[in-house]
Design a protein around this motif. Structure first.
Motif, PDB file in Angstrom:
ATOM      1  N   GLU A   1      29.859  -0.254  66.940  1.00  0.00           N
ATOM      2  CA  GLU A   1      29.817  -1.175  66.699  1.00  0.00           C
ATOM      3  C   GLU A   1      29.063  -1.648  67.566  1.00  0.00           C
ATOM      4  O   GLU A   1      28.027  -1.608  68.186  1.00  0.00           O
ATOM      5  CB  GLU A   1      31.064  -1.131  67.548  1.00  0.00           C
ATOM      6  CG  GLU A   1      31.271  -1.818  69.027  1.00  0.00           C
ATOM      7  CD  GLU A   1      32.409  -2.409  69.432  1.00  0.00           C
ATOM      8  OE1 GLU A   1      33.813  -1.941  69.020  1.00  0.00           O
ATOM      9  OE2 GLU A   1      33.249  -3.104  70.768  1.00  0.00           O
ATOM     10  N   GLU A   2      28.625  -3.160  65.896  1.00  0.00           N
ATOM     11  CA  GLU A   2      27.422  -3.398  66.641  1.00  0.00           C
ATOM     12  C   GLU A   2      27.705  -5.249  65.962  1.00  0.00           C
ATOM     13  O   GLU A   2      28.688  -5.181  65.954  1.00  0.00           O
ATOM     14  CB  GLU A   2      26.449  -3.569  65.200  1.00  0.00           C
ATOM     15  CG  GLU A   2      25.021  -4.178  65.359  1.00  0.00           C
ATOM     16  CD  GLU A   2      23.745  -3.779  65.005  1.00  0.00           C
ATOM     17  OE1 GLU A   2      24.354  -3.353  63.899  1.00  0.00           O
ATOM     18  OE2 GLU A   2      23.000  -3.910  64.717  1.00  0.00           O
ATOM     19  N   ILE A   3      27.243  -5.451  67.832  1.00  0.00           N
ATOM     20  CA  ILE A   3      27.160  -6.862  67.771  1.00  0.00           C
ATOM     21  C   ILE A   3      26.036  -7.556  67.467  1.00  0.00           C
ATOM     22  O   ILE A   3      25.245  -7.945  68.156  1.00  0.00           O
ATOM     23  CB  ILE A   3      27.749  -7.230  68.791  1.00  0.00           C
ATOM     24  CG1 ILE A   3      29.133  -6.536  69.639  1.00  0.00           C
ATOM     25  CG2 ILE A   3      27.387  -7.824  69.933  1.00  0.00           C
ATOM     26  CD1 ILE A   3      29.300  -6.790  70.932  1.00  0.00           C
TER      27      ILE A   3
ATOM     28  N   ALA B   1      28.833 -11.870  65.709  1.00  0.00           N
ATOM     29  CA  ALA B   1      29.994 -11.240  64.819  1.00  0.00           C
ATOM     30  C   ALA B   1      29.961  -9.802  65.728  1.00  0.00           C
ATOM     31  O   ALA B   1      28.157  -9.557  66.043  1.00  0.00           O
ATOM     32  CB  ALA B   1      29.384 -11.470  63.772  1.00  0.00           C
ATOM     33  N   ILE B   2      31.163  -9.215  65.289  1.00  0.00           N
ATOM     34  CA  ILE B   2      31.017  -8.003  65.606  1.00  0.00           C
ATOM     35  C   ILE B   2      31.473  -7.266  64.496  1.00  0.00           C
ATOM     36  O   ILE B   2      32.335  -7.001  63.645  1.00  0.00           O
ATOM     37  CB  ILE B   2      32.152  -7.697  66.758  1.00  0.00           C
ATOM     38  CG1 ILE B   2      32.020  -6.686  67.591  1.00  0.00           C
ATOM     39  CG2 ILE B   2      33.427  -7.989  67.185  1.00  0.00           C
ATOM     40  CD1 ILE B   2      32.840  -5.568  68.506  1.00  0.00           C
ATOM     41  N   THR B   3      30.650  -5.457  64.554  1.00  0.00           N
ATOM     42  CA  THR B   3      31.004  -5.273  63.295  1.00  0.00           C
ATOM     43  C   THR B   3      31.677  -3.428  63.859  1.00  0.00           C
ATOM     44  O   THR B   3      30.570  -3.094  64.569  1.00  0.00           O
ATOM     45  CB  THR B   3      30.621  -4.598  61.871  1.00  0.00           C
ATOM     46  OG1 THR B   3      29.515  -5.844  61.813  1.00  0.00           O
ATOM     47  CG2 THR B   3      30.407  -3.919  61.547  1.00  0.00           C
ATOM     48  N   LYS B   4      32.744  -2.977  64.153  1.00  0.00           N
ATOM     49  CA  LYS B   4      33.665  -1.950  63.938  1.00  0.00           C
ATOM     50  C   LYS B   4      33.071  -0.766  63.081  1.00  0.00           C
ATOM     51  O   LYS B   4      32.478  -0.432  62.055  1.00  0.00           O
ATOM     52  CB  LYS B   4      35.288  -2.441  64.391  1.00  0.00           C
ATOM     53  CG  LYS B   4      35.943  -3.992  65.245  1.00  0.00           C
ATOM     54  CD  LYS B   4      35.725  -3.479  66.382  1.00  0.00           C
ATOM     55  CE  LYS B   4      36.362  -4.787  67.452  1.00  0.00           C
ATOM     56  NZ  LYS B   4      36.281  -4.136  68.532  1.00  0.00           N
ATOM     57  N   GLY B   5      33.231   0.096  64.593  1.00  0.00           N
ATOM     58  CA  GLY B   5      32.844   1.510  63.634  1.00  0.00           C
ATOM     59  C   GLY B   5      33.965   1.195  62.625  1.00  0.00           C
ATOM     60  O   GLY B   5      35.083   1.199  62.711  1.00  0.00           O
TER      61      GLY B   5
ATOM     62  N   ALA C   1      20.773  -8.269  69.073  1.00  0.00           N
ATOM     63  CA  ALA C   1      21.714  -7.007  68.516  1.00  0.00           C
ATOM     64  C   ALA C   1      21.988  -6.053  69.440  1.00  0.00           C
ATOM     65  O   ALA C   1      20.888  -5.558  70.776  1.00  0.00           O
ATOM     66  CB  ALA C   1      21.222  -6.598  67.404  1.00  0.00           C
ATOM     67  N   VAL C   2      23.110  -5.150  69.511  1.00  0.00           N
ATOM     68  CA  VAL C   2      23.751  -4.331  70.600  1.00  0.00           C
ATOM     69  C   VAL C   2      24.419  -3.739  70.062  1.00  0.00           C
ATOM     70  O   VAL C   2      25.344  -3.923  68.936  1.00  0.00           O
ATOM     71  CB  VAL C   2      24.400  -5.741  71.832  1.00  0.00           C
ATOM     72  CG1 VAL C   2      25.057  -4.057  72.797  1.00  0.00           C
ATOM     73  CG2 VAL C   2      23.695  -6.206  72.948  1.00  0.00           C
ATOM     74  N   ILE C   3      24.537  -2.618  69.870  1.00  0.00           N
ATOM     75  CA  ILE C   3      25.288  -0.868  69.428  1.00  0.00           C
ATOM     76  C   ILE C   3      26.269  -1.017  70.198  1.00  0.00           C
ATOM     77  O   ILE C   3      24.567   0.472  71.304  1.00  0.00           O
ATOM     78  CB  ILE C   3      24.018  -0.396  68.348  1.00  0.00           C
ATOM     79  CG1 ILE C   3      23.789  -1.241  67.440  1.00  0.00           C
ATOM     80  CG2 ILE C   3      25.287   0.691  67.874  1.00  0.00           C
ATOM     81  CD1 ILE C   3      23.251  -0.213  66.046  1.00  0.00           C
ATOM     82  N   LEU C   4      27.210  -0.660  70.507  1.00  0.00           N
ATOM     83  CA  LEU C   4      27.733   0.360  71.467  1.00  0.00           C
ATOM     84  C   LEU C   4      27.944   1.725  71.082  1.00  0.00           C
ATOM     85  O   LEU C   4      28.905   1.711  69.599  1.00  0.00           O
ATOM     86  CB  LEU C   4      28.447  -0.307  71.935  1.00  0.00           C
ATOM     87  CG  LEU C   4      28.521  -1.718  72.914  1.00  0.00           C
ATOM     88  CD1 LEU C   4      30.270  -2.735  72.805  1.00  0.00           C
ATOM     89  CD2 LEU C   4      27.823  -1.960  74.087  1.00  0.00           C
ATOM     90  N   LEU C   5      28.527   2.387  71.818  1.00  0.00           N
ATOM     91  CA  LEU C   5      28.976   3.510  70.928  1.00  0.00           C
ATOM     92  C   LEU C   5      30.044   4.406  71.205  1.00  0.00           C
ATOM     93  O   LEU C   5      30.804   3.893  72.499  1.00  0.00           O
ATOM     94  CB  LEU C   5      27.946   5.166  71.952  1.00  0.00           C
ATOM     95  CG  LEU C   5      26.558   4.915  71.397  1.00  0.00           C
ATOM     96  CD1 LEU C   5      25.430   6.061  72.303  1.00  0.00           C
ATOM     97  CD2 LEU C   5      26.053   5.297  69.735  1.00  0.00           C
ATOM     98  N   TYR C   6      30.954   4.725  70.640  1.00  0.00           N
ATOM     99  CA  TYR C   6      32.054   5.199  70.698  1.00  0.00           C
ATOM    100  C   TYR C   6      32.608   6.422  71.657  1.00  0.00           C
ATOM    101  O   TYR C   6      33.579   6.639  71.454  1.00  0.00           O
ATOM    102  CB  TYR C   6      33.274   4.967  69.812  1.00  0.00           C
ATOM    103  CG  TYR C   6      33.501   3.537  68.919  1.00  0.00           C
ATOM    104  CD1 TYR C   6      33.061   2.694  69.960  1.00  0.00           C
ATOM    105  CD2 TYR C   6      34.174   3.805  67.798  1.00  0.00           C
ATOM    106  CE1 TYR C   6      33.542   1.220  69.061  1.00  0.00           C
ATOM    107  CE2 TYR C   6      34.299   2.122  66.977  1.00  0.00           C
ATOM    108  CZ  TYR C   6      33.830   1.220  68.112  1.00  0.00           C
ATOM    109  OH  TYR C   6      34.194   0.086  67.399  1.00  0.00           O
TER     110      TYR C   6
END
Lengths: 116, 116
Positions: B61-63, B88-92, B110-115
């Motif tokens: 997901e990207e914030i 804004a947050i864009t989920k998987g 921008a932060v991209i968190l891995l699931y």
């Protein structure tokens, strides 16, 4: 999902981690809204003279990014001045403090990533 | 660990994800330097008229957090104007695009968190 600035949860913490004055923490998203392994994504504001005291992170790491103002960071005992655009990472098992010894508002983006 | 602004890796991407113009991505830390489950923590800069095209995030997901300027975000087909302080947050499994239709530089964290 959009989160407007005026709808974000803003916490005020006094003498946070044994620091001075008040720290304002504006959560971009709550932990429930974050699906990844992070427990905090927030804007942190420190007025001049305010600080977050020296503390350790366990099983997580914290990244700071200076948006505005000047930060004094105690990075594992090494005192550094950070200016806008500079960043710092405090890994699991490491310690830091953050102080505003400048004369304007210090604004920092903070991200805490969990290790497990 | 401290990372000074002038030592950060700055990538220039043309027509990113099918968008217009150039996107500047300044990596606060490289993926090797990040211990948590994130693959990007960066400042993104878009000059007026530039954009990142519509694309989907899978298993991550990207914030976005707007630092300065005005962003036009296509959030799953819903067009929104974001101003400084908005996020804004864009989920998987979700998709977004980001455009600078304003008249000043757009700067976004921008932060991209891995699931996984």
């Amino acid at each position: 999902m959009i989160k407007r600035a005026e709808t974000m949860i803003r916490e005020l913490k006094e003498q946070m981690r044994g620091g001075n004055g008040t720290v304002a923490i504006t959560h971009l998203f709550s932990q429930d809204e974050i699906g990844g392994k992070a427990r905090l994504i927030a804007k942190i504001e420190l007025e001049p003279g305010c600080s977050i005291g020296f503390h350790e992170h366990q099983n997580e790491e914290e990244i700071f990014y200076i948006i505005s103002g000047q930060a004094t960071l105690d990075d594992q005992g090494d005192m550094q001045i950070l200016n806008p655009g500079d960043a710092a990472i405090t890994k699991g098992g490491q310690s830091h403090s953050l102080s505003n010894n400048g004369d304007s508002l210090l604004t920092v983006m903070a991200v805490i990533l969990l290790y497990c």
